[in-house]
Design an enzyme around this catalytic site. Structure first.
Site, PDB file in Angstrom:
ATOM      1  CB  THR A   1      -1.071   0.068   1.348  1.00  0.00           C
ATOM      2  OG1 THR A   1      -0.194   0.168   2.393  1.00  0.00           O
ATOM      3  CG2 THR A   1      -1.645  -1.189   1.181  1.00  0.00           C
TER       4      THR A   1
ATOM      5  CB  SER B   1       5.176   8.156  -3.720  1.00  0.00           C
ATOM      6  OG  SER B   1       5.932   9.462  -3.297  1.00  0.00           O
ATOM      7  N   GLY B   2       7.895   7.408  -2.979  1.00  0.00           N
ATOM      8  CA  GLY B   2       8.736   7.304  -1.662  1.00  0.00           C
ATOM      9  C   GLY B   2       9.188   5.711  -1.326  1.00  0.00           C
TER      10      GLY B   2
ATOM     11  N   GLY C   1       7.357   3.145  -0.480  1.00  0.00           N
ATOM     12  CA  GLY C   1       6.660   1.960  -0.986  1.00  0.00           C
ATOM     13  C   GLY C   1       7.246   1.660  -2.398  1.00  0.00           C
TER      14      GLY C   1
ATOM     15  CE1 TYR D   1       2.981   9.930   9.983  1.00  0.00           C
ATOM     16  CE2 TYR D   1       4.943  10.561  11.266  1.00  0.00           C
ATOM     17  CZ  TYR D   1       4.367  10.088  10.568  1.00  0.00           C
ATOM     18  OH  TYR D   1       5.201   8.923   9.611  1.00  0.00           O
TER      19      TYR D   1
HETATM   20  P1  NAP Z   1       5.206   9.513   0.191  1.00  0.00           P
HETATM   21  O1  NAP Z   1       6.505   9.421  -0.813  1.00  0.00           O
HETATM   22  O2  NAP Z   1       4.380  10.651   0.278  1.00  0.00           O
HETATM   23  O3  NAP Z   1       4.426   8.097  -0.247  1.00  0.00           O
HETATM   24  C1  NAP Z   1       3.157   7.947   0.369  1.00  0.00           C
HETATM   25  C2  NAP Z   1       2.390   6.872  -0.422  1.00  0.00           C
HETATM   26  O4  NAP Z   1       1.450   6.334  -0.031  1.00  0.00           O
HETATM   27  C3  NAP Z   1       1.899   7.114  -1.800  1.00  0.00           C
HETATM   28  O5  NAP Z   1       1.990   6.262  -2.751  1.00  0.00           O
HETATM   29  C4  NAP Z   1       0.381   7.768  -1.601  1.00  0.00           C
HETATM   30  O6  NAP Z   1      -0.088   7.764  -2.914  1.00  0.00           O
HETATM   31  C5  NAP Z   1       0.210   6.592  -0.638  1.00  0.00           C
HETATM   32  N1  NAP Z   1      -1.060   6.956   0.057  1.00  0.00           N
HETATM   33  C6  NAP Z   1      -0.990   7.962   1.169  1.00  0.00           C
HETATM   34  N2  NAP Z   1      -2.303   7.684   1.557  1.00  0.00           N
HETATM   35  C7  NAP Z   1      -2.857   6.947   1.078  1.00  0.00           C
HETATM   36  C8  NAP Z   1      -4.271   6.372   1.273  1.00  0.00           C
HETATM   37  N3  NAP Z   1      -5.033   6.804   2.258  1.00  0.00           N
HETATM   38  N4  NAP Z   1      -4.609   5.304   0.633  1.00  0.00           N
HETATM   39  C9  NAP Z   1      -3.997   4.738  -0.546  1.00  0.00           C
HETATM   40  N5  NAP Z   1      -2.597   5.214  -0.717  1.00  0.00           N
HETATM   41  C10 NAP Z   1      -2.145   6.191  -0.090  1.00  0.00           C
HETATM   42  O7  NAP Z   1       5.470   9.059   1.757  1.00  0.00           O
HETATM   43  P2  NAP Z   1       6.557   8.330   2.468  1.00  0.00           P
HETATM   44  O8  NAP Z   1       7.515   9.030   3.008  1.00  0.00           O
HETATM   45  O9  NAP Z   1       7.191   7.170   1.448  1.00  0.00           O
HETATM   46  O10 NAP Z   1       5.856   7.581   3.382  1.00  0.00           O
HETATM   47  C11 NAP Z   1       5.417   6.064   3.397  1.00  0.00           C
HETATM   48  C12 NAP Z   1       5.280   5.701   4.949  1.00  0.00           C
HETATM   49  O11 NAP Z   1       6.428   5.854   5.481  1.00  0.00           O
HETATM   50  C13 NAP Z   1       3.886   6.366   5.586  1.00  0.00           C
HETATM   51  O12 NAP Z   1       3.249   5.418   6.313  1.00  0.00           O
HETATM   52  C14 NAP Z   1       4.803   7.392   6.327  1.00  0.00           C
HETATM   53  O13 NAP Z   1       4.024   7.782   7.333  1.00  0.00           O
HETATM   54  C15 NAP Z   1       5.840   6.629   6.795  1.00  0.00           C
HETATM   55  N6  NAP Z   1       7.179   7.224   7.188  1.00  0.00           N
HETATM   56  C16 NAP Z   1       7.715   8.148   6.439  1.00  0.00           C
HETATM   57  C17 NAP Z   1       9.038   8.628   6.745  1.00  0.00           C
HETATM   58  C18 NAP Z   1       9.817   9.640   6.054  1.00  0.00           C
HETATM   59  O14 NAP Z   1      10.775  10.432   6.627  1.00  0.00           O
HETATM   60  N7  NAP Z   1       9.524   9.731   4.810  1.00  0.00           N
HETATM   61  C19 NAP Z   1       9.471   8.834   8.269  1.00  0.00           C
HETATM   62  C20 NAP Z   1       8.806   7.711   8.980  1.00  0.00           C
HETATM   63  C21 NAP Z   1       7.578   7.086   8.531  1.00  0.00           C
HETATM   64  P3  NAP Z   1      -1.391   8.705  -3.233  1.00  0.00           P
HETATM   65  O15 NAP Z   1      -1.069   9.920  -2.513  1.00  0.00           O
HETATM   66  O16 NAP Z   1      -1.456   8.771  -4.401  1.00  0.00           O
HETATM   67  O17 NAP Z   1      -2.730   7.823  -2.411  1.00  0.00           O
END
Ligand code: NAP
Length: 250
Positions: free
Chosen positions: A12, A16-17, A19, A150
């Site tokens: 899921t 992006s990022g 995933g 969060y």
């Molecule tokens: P990202 O680049 O913004 O990617 C987020 C992904 O999740 C996108 O594919 C987005 O696609 C999808 N998404 C978001 N809301 C959604 C929903 N309601 N239903 C289905 N898909 C959804 O973010 P990321 O940094 O890779 O984050 C991924 C995970 O890592 C998240 O759970 C985040 O909280 C966690 N995380 C990130 C960091 C960091 O520093 N980056 C740190 C700790 C934890 P759409 O917007 O098109 O739906």
């Protein structure tokens, strides 16, 4: 690289990022992946980057009917799931004194309710002996001013892994959380509500606090997810694996 040869993986937030990097790595390791996200164009671009062996599904993990559709597609195309990387999530900045009910509900709808029902609805087609990885965050143990909803939602995710480990151990399904620190993905600029300048300042501030002196790359998270997804971690379940350059460790 064939650690995941022939495995069926659902990711899921795979467009992006973290995933997306993980979907690419899983396919390189021999898996077939199904990715879900809300934005169709980003999913199509991600599929082009990942190459073969990827299926995209448009949907929102906080909507139960979208999850039903996701797993119906997986069932029809592959029949079962071996690996679930429940990773979709986001957080927007809202200091306690200013945060709205809508902010709180949206955060918990995606990060907690979405996670809960993603895993529940995967179970009927989940193969015994498989691996579930939940994306939490080092904020599950760290205070993050402006991001308390969060951080609390990610603490809930950490407990899901503890409880579900015990619920699923009879099926030899392992459940672990992966907790990224500050990772260089689009999220800081696109989903937090920070301006570009504020996001750059936040990134620099994070880097200055991290013992390794830098943010992590999505590929460094993908490597750790691959470990938890593969038989390399066959005796690992119920843990939280922080991948954070020691940000929350020392
Ligand atoms: P990202 O680049 O913004 O990617 C987020 C992904 O999740 C996108 O594919 C987005 O696609 C999808 N998404 C978001 N809301 C959604 C929903 N309601 N239903 C289905 N898909 C959804 O973010 P990321 O940094 O890779 O984050 C991924 C995970 O890592 C998240 O759970 C985040 O909280 C966690 N995380 C990130 C960091 C960091 O520093 N980056 C740190 C700790 C934890 P759409 O917007 O098109 O739906």
């Amino acid at each position: 690289m064939t650690k995941l040869n022939g495995k069926i993986a659902v990711i899921t937030g795979g467009s992006s990022g973290i995933g997306l990097a993980t979907a690419k790595r899983f396919v390189e390791e021999g898996a077939k992946v199904v990715i879900i996200g809300r934005r169709e164009k980003e999913l199509a671009e991600a599929a082009a980057l990942i190459g073969p062996n990827v299926t995209t599904v448009v949907g929102d993990v906080s909507r139960l009917e979208d999850l039903d559709h996701l797993f119906a597609v997986v069932k029809e195309k592959h029949g079962h799931i071996d690996i679930l990387f429940a990773n979709a999530g986001a957080g927007t900045i809202a200091p306690l004194a200013e945060a709205s009910e809508a902010h709180f509900d949206k955060t918990f709808d995606v990060n907690v309710k979405g996670m809960f029902f993603t895993v529940q609805k995967a179970l009927p087609i989940f193969r015994d002996g498989g691996s579930i990885i939940l994306t939490s965050s080092v904020s599950n143990v760290k205070g993050l001013p402006g991001f308390s909803a969060y951080a609390a939602s990610k603490a809930a995710v950490r407990n899901f892994a503890r409880s579900w480990t015990l619920e699923l151990i009879g099926r030899n399904i392992r459940v672990n959380t992966l907790s990224p620190g500050a990772i260089e993905t689009p999220a800081l600029e696109t989903t937090t509500g920070l301006t570009r300048e504020q996001a750059e300042q936040a990134a620099a501030q994070f880097a200055s606090q991290i013992p390794m002196g830098r943010r992590g790359q999505p590929e460094e998270i993908a490597a750790a997810v691959t470990f938890l997804a593969s038989d390399d971690s066959s005796y690992v379940t119920g843990i939280d694996l922080p991948v954070d350059g020691a940000w929350a460790q020392v």
